[in-house]
Write an enzyme that holds these catalytic residues in place. Structure first.
Site, PDB file in Angstrom:
ATOM      1  CG  ASP A  62      -2.293   0.535   0.964  1.00  0.00           C
ATOM      2  OD1 ASP A  62      -2.453   1.217  -0.049  1.00  0.00           O
ATOM      3  OD2 ASP A  62      -3.207   0.297   1.775  1.00  0.00           O
ATOM      4  CB  CYS A  82      -6.450   2.820  -2.769  1.00  0.00           C
ATOM      5  SG  CYS A  82      -7.231   2.200  -4.260  1.00  0.00           S
ATOM      6  CG  HIS A 116      -5.787   4.233   4.318  1.00  0.00           C
ATOM      7  ND1 HIS A 116      -4.744   4.550   3.487  1.00  0.00           N
ATOM      8  CD2 HIS A 116      -6.138   2.965   4.019  1.00  0.00           C
ATOM      9  CE1 HIS A 116      -4.484   3.513   2.704  1.00  0.00           C
ATOM     10  NE2 HIS A 116      -5.321   2.534   3.000  1.00  0.00           N
ATOM     11  CG  ASN A 127      -1.874   1.871   4.738  1.00  0.00           C
ATOM     12  OD1 ASN A 127      -1.408   2.113   3.628  1.00  0.00           O
ATOM     13  ND2 ASN A 127      -2.814   0.992   4.927  1.00  0.00           N
TER      14      ASN A 127
HETATM   15  N1  COA Z   1      -0.688  -9.604 -13.129  1.00  0.00           N
HETATM   16  C1  COA Z   1      -0.003  -9.154 -14.193  1.00  0.00           C
HETATM   17  N2  COA Z   1      -0.578  -8.778 -15.355  1.00  0.00           N
HETATM   18  C2  COA Z   1      -1.914  -8.881 -15.431  1.00  0.00           C
HETATM   19  C3  COA Z   1      -2.680  -9.354 -14.370  1.00  0.00           C
HETATM   20  C4  COA Z   1      -2.017  -9.726 -13.188  1.00  0.00           C
HETATM   21  N3  COA Z   1      -2.695 -10.141 -12.109  1.00  0.00           N
HETATM   22  N4  COA Z   1      -3.968  -9.328 -14.734  1.00  0.00           N
HETATM   23  C5  COA Z   1      -4.023  -8.867 -15.983  1.00  0.00           C
HETATM   24  N5  COA Z   1      -2.781  -8.590 -16.416  1.00  0.00           N
HETATM   25  C6  COA Z   1      -2.394  -8.035 -17.716  1.00  0.00           C
HETATM   26  C7  COA Z   1      -2.988  -8.762 -18.874  1.00  0.00           C
HETATM   27  O1  COA Z   1      -2.176  -9.804 -19.294  1.00  0.00           O
HETATM   28  C8  COA Z   1      -3.101  -7.678 -19.911  1.00  0.00           C
HETATM   29  O2  COA Z   1      -1.835  -7.437 -20.470  1.00  0.00           O
HETATM   30  P1  COA Z   1      -1.659  -7.038 -22.027  1.00  0.00           P
HETATM   31  O3  COA Z   1      -2.405  -5.744 -22.198  1.00  0.00           O
HETATM   32  O4  COA Z   1      -0.182  -6.882 -22.177  1.00  0.00           O
HETATM   33  O5  COA Z   1      -2.254  -8.159 -22.791  1.00  0.00           O
HETATM   34  C9  COA Z   1      -3.454  -6.432 -19.106  1.00  0.00           C
HETATM   35  O6  COA Z   1      -2.940  -6.712 -17.782  1.00  0.00           O
HETATM   36  C10 COA Z   1      -4.942  -6.174 -19.025  1.00  0.00           C
HETATM   37  O7  COA Z   1      -5.589  -7.369 -18.653  1.00  0.00           O
HETATM   38  P2  COA Z   1      -7.166  -7.443 -18.383  1.00  0.00           P
HETATM   39  O8  COA Z   1      -7.508  -8.823 -17.938  1.00  0.00           O
HETATM   40  O9  COA Z   1      -7.911  -6.901 -19.584  1.00  0.00           O
HETATM   41  O10 COA Z   1      -7.337  -6.527 -17.141  1.00  0.00           O
HETATM   42  P3  COA Z   1      -8.032  -5.114 -17.020  1.00  0.00           P
HETATM   43  O11 COA Z   1      -7.397  -4.098 -17.907  1.00  0.00           O
HETATM   44  O12 COA Z   1      -9.506  -5.279 -17.068  1.00  0.00           O
HETATM   45  O13 COA Z   1      -7.599  -4.732 -15.509  1.00  0.00           O
HETATM   46  C11 COA Z   1      -6.977  -5.713 -13.404  1.00  0.00           C
HETATM   47  C12 COA Z   1      -8.057  -5.542 -14.447  1.00  0.00           C
HETATM   48  C13 COA Z   1      -7.625  -6.301 -12.181  1.00  0.00           C
HETATM   49  C14 COA Z   1      -5.900  -6.642 -13.942  1.00  0.00           C
HETATM   50  C15 COA Z   1      -6.328  -4.334 -13.091  1.00  0.00           C
HETATM   51  O14 COA Z   1      -7.337  -3.376 -12.907  1.00  0.00           O
HETATM   52  C16 COA Z   1      -5.459  -4.367 -11.857  1.00  0.00           C
HETATM   53  O15 COA Z   1      -4.415  -4.999 -11.836  1.00  0.00           O
HETATM   54  N6  COA Z   1      -5.864  -3.680 -10.769  1.00  0.00           N
HETATM   55  C17 COA Z   1      -5.108  -3.648  -9.540  1.00  0.00           C
HETATM   56  C18 COA Z   1      -5.699  -2.625  -8.640  1.00  0.00           C
HETATM   57  C19 COA Z   1      -4.905  -2.482  -7.365  1.00  0.00           C
HETATM   58  O16 COA Z   1      -3.923  -3.147  -7.095  1.00  0.00           O
HETATM   59  N7  COA Z   1      -5.346  -1.523  -6.583  1.00  0.00           N
HETATM   60  C20 COA Z   1      -4.724  -1.192  -5.358  1.00  0.00           C
HETATM   61  C21 COA Z   1      -4.975  -2.176  -4.294  1.00  0.00           C
HETATM   62  S1  COA Z   1      -6.519  -2.027  -3.489  1.00  0.00           S
HETATM   63 ZN    ZN Z   2      -5.210   0.643   1.958  1.00  0.00          ZN
END
Ligand code: COA
Ligand code: ZN
Length: 310
Positions: free
Chosen positions: A19, A249, A218, A258
């Protein structure tokens, strides 16, 4: 009025590497992260969210999580976890040897959409796939982070029964897994009484032998330590905090860092509650983390002259 007796111990989960470091705009060099993590371990931290297996496009700051896990693979006494938003993340984490997955789903639809680009129902489908994966892995366990359990940056106050709804649906998918449920105050707007009410209602409704409770908070409104203590006194056995009070976030506008680990450890020490953490060494880690370029630290204890901290 009941007297609050301190518990014998509380597990602190250090989340600065996840975080905290994700809140620094320019991704940190991996070597700097490793140095800070070493200082945290030296201070007695035993549970740590070391990073996140997420899309590097969404959160580029977490792209080196695999390298960090590998760098600390020989620390057998450490319980490292990593955040995963989908099956892909879970597969990557397990392949790297992470034994504890932190699956994140928000209670509010709009925050879940902003954070992981899915509806809550779609996230729960993802959870079902992850549970199927974990069922073949006897020593892996699951932490469920329920984001926006008290307040959503887009929808406002969240009622406990909204949390109950998502938690009930999630638990129905989790079978017999060891599950730690964290109620997350993503924005820092919760008050101690709201925290107490949510824990009282939910802990009362969800009793199970392999289920334990955590709080992730937080300090945006200065409630962080008080919220953590109220959570502890209403059923939480683990609390997430970030050394130096780093964190936030990227999809929770207005939220700051946090709750600082050192601030909570100070409060726990006052009640002889064991956390395993040495406050003087923790402040060394806090100074190193606060000195990272681009980070916004927010710790009370770091501002106090060191000779006044017992
Ligand atoms: N780890 C690494 N790469 C990932 C992945 C993962 N867990 N999940 C998806 N990807 C990659 C895909 O391979 C794709 O890559 P490409 O464009 O090179 O082909 C790209 O990310 C998009 O994948 P997609 O399944 O279409 O995901 P999305 O664009 O709908 O995004 C998440 C969804 C969940 C993957 C993305 O929003 C995310 O990682 N969010 C994290 C949010 C976070 O950590 N917030 C803070 C904590 S609360
Ligand atoms: Zn948090």
């Amino acid at each position: 009025m009941s007297v609050l007796l301190p518990p014998a111990q509380v597990a602190i989960v250090e989340v600065a590497p996840r975080d905290g470091f994700q809140s620094i705009r320019e991704p940190l060099p991996t070597a700097d992260k490793i140095r800070c993590i070493e200082l945290l371990i030296d201070a007695g931290v035993t549970r740590m969210e070391i990073g996140a297996f997420v899309s590097p496009k969404a959160i580029p700051q977490m792209a080196d999580t695999g390298e960090l896990v590998a760098a600390f693979a020989d620390r057998a006494a450490m319980r490292f976890s990593a955040l995963v938003p989908n099956l892909r993340g879970a597969e990557l984490a397990l392949a790297q040897g992470v034994r504890e997955l932190v699956f994140v789903v928000s209670v509010s639809e709009s925050h879940n959409q902003a954070n992981v680009r899915r509806s809550v129902a779609e996230s729960l489908e993802e959870l079902a796939r992850i549970v199927a994966l974990l069922e073949h892995d006897a020593d892996a366990c699951l932490r469920l982070d329920l984001g926006t359990s008290f307040d959503c940056p887009y929808e406002g106050t969240i009622a406990w029964h909204q949390v109950d709804d998502v938690l009930s649906r999630a638990r129905a998918l989790c079978g017999n897994l060891h599950l730690e449920v964290a109620l997350c105050d993503t924005t820092g707007r919760a008050t101690p009484y709201q925290v107490a009410e949510h824990f009282r209602q939910l802990v009362g409704r969800h009793q199970a032998p392999r289920l334990s409770w955590a709080f992730h908070g937080h300090d945006t409104y200065g409630m962080g330590v008080a919220n953590a203590l109220f959570a502890i006194h209403h059923g939480a056995t683990a609390v997430d905090t970030a050394c130096a009070g780093l964190g936030g976030c990227p999809f929770a506008p207005g939220a700051t860092g946090n709750t600082a680990t050192e601030d909570l450890v100070y409060a726990l020490n006052g009640g002889q509650v064991y956390s395993g953490i040495d406050i003087a060494r923790l402040l060394v880690a806090a100074d190193a983390i606060a000195a990272l370029p681009g980070g916004q630290s927010a710790s009370h204890l770091r501002q106090v002259p060191r000779d006044r901290i017992r």
